[in-house]
Write a protein that holds these residues in place. Structure first.
Motif, PDB file in Angstrom:
ATOM      1  N   LEU A  11       1.410  -1.093   0.032  1.00 24.73           N
ATOM      2  CA  LEU A  11      -0.168   0.425   0.455  1.00 24.73           C
ATOM      3  C   LEU A  11       0.910   1.389   0.420  1.00 24.73           C
ATOM      4  N   VAL A  12       0.632   1.506  -0.784  1.00 26.37           N
ATOM      5  CA  VAL A  12       1.917   3.451  -0.933  1.00 26.37           C
ATOM      6  C   VAL A  12       0.833   4.460  -0.270  1.00 26.37           C
ATOM      7  N   GLN A  13      -1.145   4.693  -0.459  1.00 23.72           N
ATOM      8  CA  GLN A  13      -1.180   5.560  -0.257  1.00 23.72           C
ATOM      9  C   GLN A  13      -2.671   5.175  -0.058  1.00 23.72           C
ATOM     10  N   SER A  14      -3.307   6.372   0.900  1.00 29.20           N
ATOM     11  CA  SER A  14      -4.707   5.407   0.766  1.00 29.20           C
ATOM     12  C   SER A  14      -5.499   7.339   1.456  1.00 29.20           C
ATOM     13  N   TYR A  15      -7.002   6.926   1.108  1.00 25.41           N
ATOM     14  CA  TYR A  15      -7.447   8.024   0.909  1.00 25.41           C
ATOM     15  C   TYR A  15      -9.235   7.813   2.072  1.00 25.41           C
ATOM     16  N   VAL A  16      -9.339   8.323   3.001  1.00 22.33           N
ATOM     17  CA  VAL A  16     -10.559   7.588   3.650  1.00 22.33           C
ATOM     18  C   VAL A  16     -11.437   8.784   4.567  1.00 22.33           C
ATOM     19  N   ASP A  17     -13.233   8.637   3.564  1.00 23.55           N
ATOM     20  CA  ASP A  17     -13.902  10.041   3.855  1.00 23.55           C
ATOM     21  C   ASP A  17     -13.935   9.775   5.168  1.00 23.55           C
ATOM     22  N   ASP A  18     -14.402  11.680   5.628  1.00 25.40           N
ATOM     23  CA  ASP A  18     -14.844  12.331   7.032  1.00 25.40           C
ATOM     24  C   ASP A  18     -16.453  11.700   6.938  1.00 25.40           C
ATOM     25  N   ASP A  19     -16.841  11.300   6.166  1.00 24.01           N
ATOM     26  CA  ASP A  19     -18.726  11.164   5.988  1.00 24.01           C
ATOM     27  C   ASP A  19     -18.367   9.516   6.142  1.00 24.01           C
ATOM     28  N   GLU A  20     -18.858   8.892   6.984  1.00 25.74           N
ATOM     29  CA  GLU A  20     -19.216   7.818   7.773  1.00 25.74           C
ATOM     30  C   GLU A  20     -19.893   7.187   6.573  1.00 25.74           C
ATOM     31  N   PHE A  24     -18.453   5.457  -2.362  1.00 21.66           N
ATOM     32  CA  PHE A  24     -18.104   5.731  -3.638  1.00 21.66           C
ATOM     33  C   PHE A  24     -17.968   5.000  -4.181  1.00 21.66           C
ATOM     34  N   TYR A  25     -18.456   4.875  -5.446  1.00 16.71           N
ATOM     35  CA  TYR A  25     -19.085   4.306  -6.999  1.00 16.71           C
ATOM     36  C   TYR A  25     -17.798   3.978  -7.845  1.00 16.71           C
ATOM     37  N   CYS A  26     -16.965   5.064  -7.925  1.00  7.91           N
ATOM     38  CA  CYS A  26     -16.975   5.800  -8.989  1.00  7.91           C
ATOM     39  C   CYS A  26     -15.019   6.553  -8.640  1.00  7.91           C
ATOM     40  N   CYS A  27     -14.073   5.900  -9.471  1.00  8.55           N
ATOM     41  CA  CYS A  27     -13.136   6.898 -10.021  1.00  8.55           C
ATOM     42  C   CYS A  27     -12.258   7.080 -10.648  1.00  8.55           C
ATOM     43  N   ASP A  28     -11.963   8.403 -11.085  1.00  9.41           N
ATOM     44  CA  ASP A  28     -11.443   8.621 -12.616  1.00  9.41           C
ATOM     45  C   ASP A  28      -9.899   9.407 -11.872  1.00  9.41           C
ATOM     46  N   LEU A  40      -4.756  14.078  -9.318  1.00 15.69           N
ATOM     47  CA  LEU A  40      -5.561  14.185  -9.361  1.00 15.69           C
ATOM     48  C   LEU A  40      -5.944  12.682  -8.902  1.00 15.69           C
ATOM     49  N   LEU A  41      -7.183  12.435  -8.485  1.00 11.96           N
ATOM     50  CA  LEU A  41      -7.566  11.491  -7.884  1.00 11.96           C
ATOM     51  C   LEU A  41      -9.130  11.755  -7.870  1.00 11.96           C
ATOM     52  N   ALA A  42     -10.169  11.473  -8.754  1.00 10.63           N
ATOM     53  CA  ALA A  42     -11.539  12.086  -8.461  1.00 10.63           C
ATOM     54  C   ALA A  42     -12.400  10.922  -7.645  1.00 10.63           C
ATOM     55  N   VAL A  43     -13.232  10.743  -7.507  1.00  7.10           N
ATOM     56  CA  VAL A  43     -14.140   9.531  -6.233  1.00  7.10           C
ATOM     57  C   VAL A  43     -14.620  10.520  -5.917  1.00  7.10           C
ATOM     58  N   ALA A  44     -15.961   9.150  -6.095  1.00  3.34           N
ATOM     59  CA  ALA A  44     -17.808   9.905  -6.225  1.00  3.34           C
ATOM     60  C   ALA A  44     -19.217   9.480  -6.323  1.00  3.34           C
ATOM     61  N   GLY A  45     -19.895   9.176  -5.268  1.00  4.12           N
ATOM     62  CA  GLY A  45     -20.898   8.166  -4.992  1.00  4.12           C
ATOM     63  C   GLY A  45     -22.066   8.736  -4.665  1.00  4.12           C
ATOM     64  N   GLU A  46     -22.215   7.626  -3.385  1.00  4.92           N
ATOM     65  CA  GLU A  46     -23.771   8.022  -2.309  1.00  4.92           C
ATOM     66  C   GLU A  46     -24.164   9.673  -2.441  1.00  4.92           C
ATOM     67  N   ARG A  48     -23.600  12.934  -3.445  1.00  6.25           N
ATOM     68  CA  ARG A  48     -23.932  13.085  -4.717  1.00  6.25           C
ATOM     69  C   ARG A  48     -22.798  14.532  -4.460  1.00  6.25           C
ATOM     70  N   GLN A  49     -21.957  14.015  -4.392  1.00  8.77           N
ATOM     71  CA  GLN A  49     -20.659  15.114  -4.688  1.00  8.77           C
ATOM     72  C   GLN A  49     -18.942  14.174  -5.254  1.00  8.77           C
ATOM     73  N   VAL A  50     -18.148  15.128  -5.751  1.00 10.84           N
ATOM     74  CA  VAL A  50     -17.115  15.186  -6.727  1.00 10.84           C
ATOM     75  C   VAL A  50     -16.342  14.793  -5.695  1.00 10.84           C
ATOM     76  N   LYS A  51     -15.428  14.260  -4.694  1.00  6.65           N
ATOM     77  CA  LYS A  51     -14.019  14.958  -4.482  1.00  6.65           C
ATOM     78  C   LYS A  51     -12.925  14.952  -5.197  1.00  6.65           C
ATOM     79  N   ALA A  52     -12.089  16.100  -5.737  1.00 10.14           N
ATOM     80  CA  ALA A  52     -11.024  16.055  -6.025  1.00 10.14           C
ATOM     81  C   ALA A  52      -9.685  15.068  -5.126  1.00 10.14           C
TER      82      ALA A  52
END
Length: 357
Positions: A11-20, A24-28, A40-46, A48-52
């Motif tokens: 594991l090189v790097q990880s991101y854990v969202d503050d919202d429990e 996440f359903y997708c990334c690019d 940049l790693l963009a993630v989004a899901g349940e 309704r926000q996209v986070k870059a």
């Protein structure tokens, strides 16, 4: 993740969202247009926000908020790194400017989707994009109208006036850009994954461009390579003339989608893949190979250019195999990654012939 010489994955790097409650359903992957050229790693899901996420700093660079339901797919623009498309269960596709967090355009309405959007993809020249969803339709939209270009220009910050990174959405009431509304796709296709005998339209949960052709996968257990009719937007074409050059905010009275018949190039029947949706295939960067899993823990790699279709390689997961929901092919086409329902990830080495092709 990084694969070392002794085949150990670390594991090189990880991101854990503050919202429990976030799922996440997708990334690019994208590139931040700055002096460092950070990834940049963009993630989004349940939620309704996209986070870059800035992969160099590990911090959230920008949050894009505006959708009214879960986001199922996001894609960075292939030639304009600051632009990103998102498709949502609210039946709309939104175009965002990542640096300013502004919504530049909304693709929905009169002839848009009538149910959740599950997937989208931008053609490699950036001129058009395709979207699909649970309404069984695949729609092709233009990204080269004059009205849209004006909105993109309005959202682009001047040199030296770039806003700082922020982990908060842009205040809605302080937006300086009026989004461009596009109600009319260039082309709409509903017959590719429609069963004429039963009259049932399958969900279409994955779509990708292959040159001027489209590769789509439906819950009918088929992947289909097909070519849309002439839409007047060829590779390298200039900006489309607007029917009303003064219309900036929206295009709601333009001519409807072009009529024409899609031409099926090839069909790929995937066993044990019917009756299930959100089963995604992947392609290599050259769009020569695609890989798709099924409910039996199997994944197959196909060569798109080969007709009639023939499986280039196949793998079977060990033990009691779960459903392979998503796959990924490495840039050198030497490795296949399978992501499964039980949160397991398998990495396979593909035959040398796959990489050569």
């Amino acid at each position: 993740l990084e694969q070392l010489a002794d085949e150990v994955v670390t594991l090189v790097q990880s991101y854990v969202d503050d919202d429990e409650d976030e799922r996440f359903y997708c990334c690019d992957w994208g590139v931040l247009e700055d002096e460092d050229g950070s990834s940049l790693l963009a993630v989004a899901g349940e939620q309704r926000q996209v986070k870059a996420i800035n992969c160099r700093t590990g911090e959230v660079h920008s949050v894009l908020q505006g959708h009214g339901a879960a986001i199922h797919e996001i894609r960075f623009h292939p030639t304009r790194p600051s632009l990103l498309l998102s498709g949502s269960a609210d039946e709309s596709v939104r175009l965002w400017h990542v640096l300013t967090r502004e919504c530049v355009a909304v693709f929905a309405g009169a002839l848009g989707h009538r149910d959740a959007i599950l997937s989208l993809d931008i053609r490699l020249d950036g001129a058009v994009f395709a979207s699909c969803g649970t309404d069984g339709c695949i729609k092709v939209w233009s990204l080269r109208s004059n009205g849209l270009e004006r909105c993109i220009k309005a959202a682009t910050p001047a040199d030296g006036d770039r806003p700082p990174p922020s982990a908060q959405p842009a205040p809605a009431m302080h937006s300086t850009v009026q989004p461009y509304y596009e109600h009319f796709p260039l082309f709409s296709e509903a017959s590719i994954h429609h069963d004429k005998k039963t009259g049932v339209s399958s969900y279409v949960d994955c779509v990708r461009w292959v040159g001027n052709c489209v590769l789509s996968r439906g819950s009918d257990g088929r992947a289909v390579l097909w070519e849309p009719p002439n839409m007047g937007v060829e590779y390298g074409s200039s900006v489309d003339p607007d029917p009303d050059p003064d219309a900036v905010e929206s295009r709601t009275t333009a001519a409807p989608a072009r009529e024409g018949v899609a031409t099926i190039v090839a069909e790929y029947v995937i066993r044990s893949a019917a009756g299930i949706w959100f089963l995604r295939f992947s392609m290599d960067p050259q769009r020569r190979l695609f890989a798709l899993g099924n409910t039996r823990g199997e994944a197959s790699v196909w060569e798109v250019d080969r007709l009639p279709p023939k499986v280039l390689a196949s793998v079977t997961l060990p033990g009691a195999p779960p459903t392979v929901r998503h796959t990924a092919i490495s840039r050198d086409a030497r490795h296949l990654v399978c992501c499964c329902d039980d949160a397991s990830v398998f990495v396979w080495t593909l035959p040398a012939s796959s990489a050569n092709k």
